[in-house]
Design an enzyme around this catalytic site. Sequence first.
Site, mmCIF file in Angstrom:
data_model
loop_
_atom_site.group_PDB
_atom_site.id
_atom_site.type_symbol
_atom_site.label_atom_id
_atom_site.label_comp_id
_atom_site.label_asym_id
_atom_site.label_seq_id
_atom_site.Cartn_x
_atom_site.Cartn_y
_atom_site.Cartn_z
ATOM 1 N N GLY A 85 -4.238 7.935 -13.616
ATOM 2 C CA GLY A 85 -5.171 8.887 -12.988
ATOM 3 C C GLY A 85 -5.548 8.457 -11.589
ATOM 4 O O GLY A 85 -5.233 7.349 -11.157
ATOM 5 N N GLY A 87 -7.356 6.743 -9.346
ATOM 6 C CA GLY A 87 -8.323 5.645 -9.382
ATOM 7 C C GLY A 87 -8.907 5.354 -8.016
ATOM 8 O O GLY A 87 -9.954 4.736 -7.889
ATOM 9 N N LYS A 108 -8.105 9.479 0.041
ATOM 10 C CA LYS A 108 -7.603 8.295 -0.652
ATOM 11 C C LYS A 108 -8.405 7.098 -0.162
ATOM 12 O O LYS A 108 -8.439 6.844 1.048
ATOM 13 C CB LYS A 108 -6.121 8.130 -0.270
ATOM 14 C CG LYS A 108 -5.252 7.613 -1.378
ATOM 15 C CD LYS A 108 -3.786 7.660 -0.965
ATOM 16 C CE LYS A 108 -2.983 6.644 -1.733
ATOM 17 N NZ LYS A 108 -1.577 6.671 -1.354
ATOM 18 N N GLY A 121 -11.373 1.357 -6.078
ATOM 19 C CA GLY A 121 -11.276 2.720 -5.560
ATOM 20 C C GLY A 121 -11.165 2.796 -4.049
ATOM 21 O O GLY A 121 -11.224 3.873 -3.464
ATOM 22 N N ARG A 171 -4.921 13.012 2.726
ATOM 23 C CA ARG A 171 -3.541 13.423 2.466
ATOM 24 C C ARG A 171 -3.479 14.903 2.137
ATOM 25 O O ARG A 171 -4.351 15.429 1.449
ATOM 26 C CB ARG A 171 -3.024 12.612 1.270
ATOM 27 C CG ARG A 171 -1.639 12.981 0.826
ATOM 28 C CD ARG A 171 -1.018 11.871 0.017
ATOM 29 N NE ARG A 171 -1.602 11.720 -1.312
ATOM 30 C CZ ARG A 171 -1.232 10.745 -2.141
ATOM 31 N NH1 ARG A 171 -0.330 9.854 -1.796
ATOM 32 N NH2 ARG A 171 -1.776 10.651 -3.336
ATOM 33 N N ASP A 247 4.533 8.208 -12.080
ATOM 34 C CA ASP A 247 3.269 8.711 -11.523
ATOM 35 C C ASP A 247 3.358 8.871 -10.015
ATOM 36 O O ASP A 247 2.422 9.373 -9.390
ATOM 37 C CB ASP A 247 2.101 7.781 -11.880
ATOM 38 C CG ASP A 247 2.367 6.346 -11.490
ATOM 39 O OD1 ASP A 247 3.386 5.782 -11.920
ATOM 40 O OD2 ASP A 247 1.570 5.773 -10.718
ATOM 41 N N ASN A 248 4.477 8.461 -9.421
ATOM 42 C CA ASN A 248 4.658 8.624 -7.979
ATOM 43 C C ASN A 248 5.764 9.632 -7.675
ATOM 44 O O ASN A 248 6.361 9.596 -6.595
ATOM 45 C CB ASN A 248 4.976 7.272 -7.331
ATOM 46 C CG ASN A 248 3.797 6.311 -7.428
ATOM 47 O OD1 ASN A 248 2.663 6.742 -7.544
ATOM 48 N ND2 ASN A 248 4.078 5.024 -7.377
ATOM 49 N N ASP A 257 3.144 9.098 -2.304
ATOM 50 C CA ASP A 257 2.699 7.724 -2.587
ATOM 51 C C ASP A 257 3.530 6.679 -1.848
ATOM 52 O O ASP A 257 4.342 5.960 -2.420
ATOM 53 C CB ASP A 257 2.667 7.447 -4.101
ATOM 54 C CG ASP A 257 1.385 7.978 -4.720
ATOM 55 O OD1 ASP A 257 0.607 8.621 -3.991
ATOM 56 O OD2 ASP A 257 1.155 7.745 -5.915
HETATM 57 P P1 AMP Z 1 -0.140 3.401 -6.994
HETATM 58 O O1 AMP Z 1 0.377 2.041 -6.968
HETATM 59 O O2 AMP Z 1 -0.832 3.817 -5.740
HETATM 60 O O3 AMP Z 1 0.840 4.408 -7.429
HETATM 61 O O4 AMP Z 1 -1.325 3.384 -8.074
HETATM 62 C C1 AMP Z 1 -1.104 3.226 -9.466
HETATM 63 C C2 AMP Z 1 -2.392 3.482 -10.206
HETATM 64 O O5 AMP Z 1 -3.376 2.490 -9.877
HETATM 65 C C3 AMP Z 1 -3.038 4.814 -9.916
HETATM 66 O O6 AMP Z 1 -3.633 5.270 -11.088
HETATM 67 C C4 AMP Z 1 -4.073 4.456 -8.874
HETATM 68 O O7 AMP Z 1 -5.125 5.394 -8.850
HETATM 69 C C5 AMP Z 1 -4.552 3.103 -9.368
HETATM 70 N N1 AMP Z 1 -5.097 2.277 -8.277
HETATM 71 C C6 AMP Z 1 -4.410 1.695 -7.283
HETATM 72 N N2 AMP Z 1 -5.214 1.021 -6.459
HETATM 73 C C7 AMP Z 1 -6.465 1.174 -6.915
HETATM 74 C C8 AMP Z 1 -7.752 0.721 -6.503
HETATM 75 N N3 AMP Z 1 -7.919 -0.027 -5.421
HETATM 76 N N4 AMP Z 1 -8.805 1.103 -7.250
HETATM 77 C C9 AMP Z 1 -8.662 1.849 -8.330
HETATM 78 N N5 AMP Z 1 -7.495 2.303 -8.777
HETATM 79 C C10 AMP Z 1 -6.394 1.981 -8.096
HETATM 80 MG MG MG Z 2 0.618 6.301 -7.163
#
Ligand code: AMP
Ligand code: MG
Length: 486
Positions: A85, A87, A108, A121, A171, A247-248, A257
Site C-alpha cells: 500500500g 506507505g 510522495k 512515510g 507525481r 507493486d511497481n 516508481d
Molecule cells: P517502493 O520500494 O517504493 O516500491 O516501496 C515498496 C513499499 O514500501 C510500498 O508499499 C511503499 O509505500 C513502502 N515504503 C517505502 N518507503 C517507505 C517509507 N519511507 N515509509 C513508509 N513506507 C514506505
Molecule cells: Mg513502489
Amino acid sequence: MIAFDNSYSRLPDHFFRPAKPAAAAQPQLIRYNQALADQLGIALDAGDTARLAQIFSGQILPVGAEPIAMAYSGHQFGHFNPQLGDGRALLLGEVIDGEGRRRDIQLKGAGPTAFSRNGDGLAALGPVLREYIVSEAMAALGIPTTRALAAVLTGEPVIREAVLPGAVFTRVAASHIRVGTFQYFAARGDTDGVKTLADHVIARHYPEVASAENSYAAMLSVISARQAELIARWLSVGFIHGVMNTDNVAVSGETIDFGPCAFLDEYDPKKVFSSIDQRGRYAYANQPGIGQWNIARLAECLLPLLDEDEEKAVELANGVLSRFGDIFQAAWLEAFRAKLGLAGESDQDRTLVSDLLELMQKGEADFTLTFRALGKVAGGADHAGLQARFADPTGLSDWLVRWHSRIDDGRSRTEIQARMEAVNPALIPRNHRIEEAIQAAIYNDFSFFHRLTEALQAPFVDDPDVADLREPPKPEERVTRTFCGT
Ligand code: AMP
Ligand code: MG
C-alpha cells in the site's frame, strides 16, 4: 485552482484509507513543472512559490482534494507481501487533462499513512530529485511514464544512512493502479474487489475492451501488450528500472516508481544498478522475462473473472502469456530497426542488430553514443567517431559493410541520419550526473539539478552547450550502485 474530479475515492472503502499530509516546518519550492500544470488545466500562480510550496508539500489542501492512501500488495523480488500500500504517498485526487484524460495527482513523501508499517512515510531529497529528472527525461524520450509536477523541500530532516533534507515529490500518473492492486484483493479471496477494480480499469484505461466478448480477457491482453511494448522501449534507450516488483507495475502501461533506476553507459546486458538486486533479477536483459512473470501474477488474480470453468480460465490466461514474448520481440525489433536506420523488413535484421550489440558488449561501447555516432556515419561521416566509442573495434568494419548495404536503398543519407537521430538520443540522464545534481542539492545548490532537467527536455539535439552532460563517466565518476527510493 485544481479542478479535481475524483473516481478512485468513490470505490468501496476497503480500496484505500483516508490519509493526511504531515506538517512540514519550512516548505520551499524546488521546481514546478509549468508545462505539465498547463496540460492538466491547473491554474496556480507560478510566481507565488511560497503558496506552491505549501500546496505541493500538503500544507494547504486545494478545494476538492480527498487525500487517500491506496491499498496494494506485491511480489517483491519474487516474494509475495500481501500488505504494502501507499506507505509514503497519498493520492490528492484526479483531474481531467486538456485531452480529456483522467490523471492522478499524488504527493510522495508527505508523511505516514495507514500502510506505512515501520516506515516514516517521508522521502529524502535525493530520490525525489532522481524521480523528477528521470521521469521527465523519459517523457521527453517519448516513453510512457508518470510525470513530475513539483518538488518541494519540507525543511524537515529525514533519517536514512545519514540525516538528509526531506522533500515531497508530486507525481502525475494515468493512474496508480498496479498489478499489486489486483493482488491485494485476490490474496484476500475478494473476487468482488477484483471485479470492481477490473471494471474501473476498463472504464478508465481501456474502454475499447468493454464491448469485447470476454472483456476481462481482453483487458489482460491489452495490459500485457502495453507492458511488453513498454519494456521494449526501455531496452531501446538502455533503461534499467531496477525494481520491477509487481507493486511497481502500472496497469496503464506507464513507467512508474523510479527507485534505483539508471541508464546504461557501456552496453552490458547483465548490468544491474540497484544495491538491493544482488542476484541480477532485474538486470537490463532480464526485464522482458520479468515483465512476463509480472503479467502472469496479474493473470492469476483475474482467473475467476476470465471464465467460470477454471480450466478454460487458465487456457485464456496462458494464451495471453504466450503472446507476450512475440509482442515484445516485435516491438524490440521495430525499435532497433529504427535505431539502425533500417527501412522495411528483412529476415537478416534481427541478426544485424544482435551482432552490433555483441560488438558493443565486447568493445565496451557506450550504448547511447554508439547509436548516435552511427547516425552520423549514415549521414556520411567517416568511421572514426564511431570507432572511438569502442575500446576494441574488432569486427566493426565488417559489420558496417553489412549495415551499409542494408540501408542503401535509395533514401538520401541526410534522410537516414535524420530518422536515426530522431530515435537515438544524444542525451540521457546519466547516473553520475544525477548523483552530481543530488550532491550539490544536499548542500542547497540546485543549479545543476535545474540545468540537467532542462537539458533533458531536448534529448535528440546535439546542443554544444550541454556537451559535458552527454559524455559517459570517467572512471572516477562512475556510480556502480544506486540505492532504493526510500
Ligand atoms: P517502493 O520500494 O517504493 O516500491 O516501496 C515498496 C513499499 O514500501 C510500498 O508499499 C511503499 O509505500 C513502502 N515504503 C517505502 N518507503 C517507505 C517509507 N519511507 N515509509 C513508509 N513506507 C514506505
Ligand atoms: Mg513502489
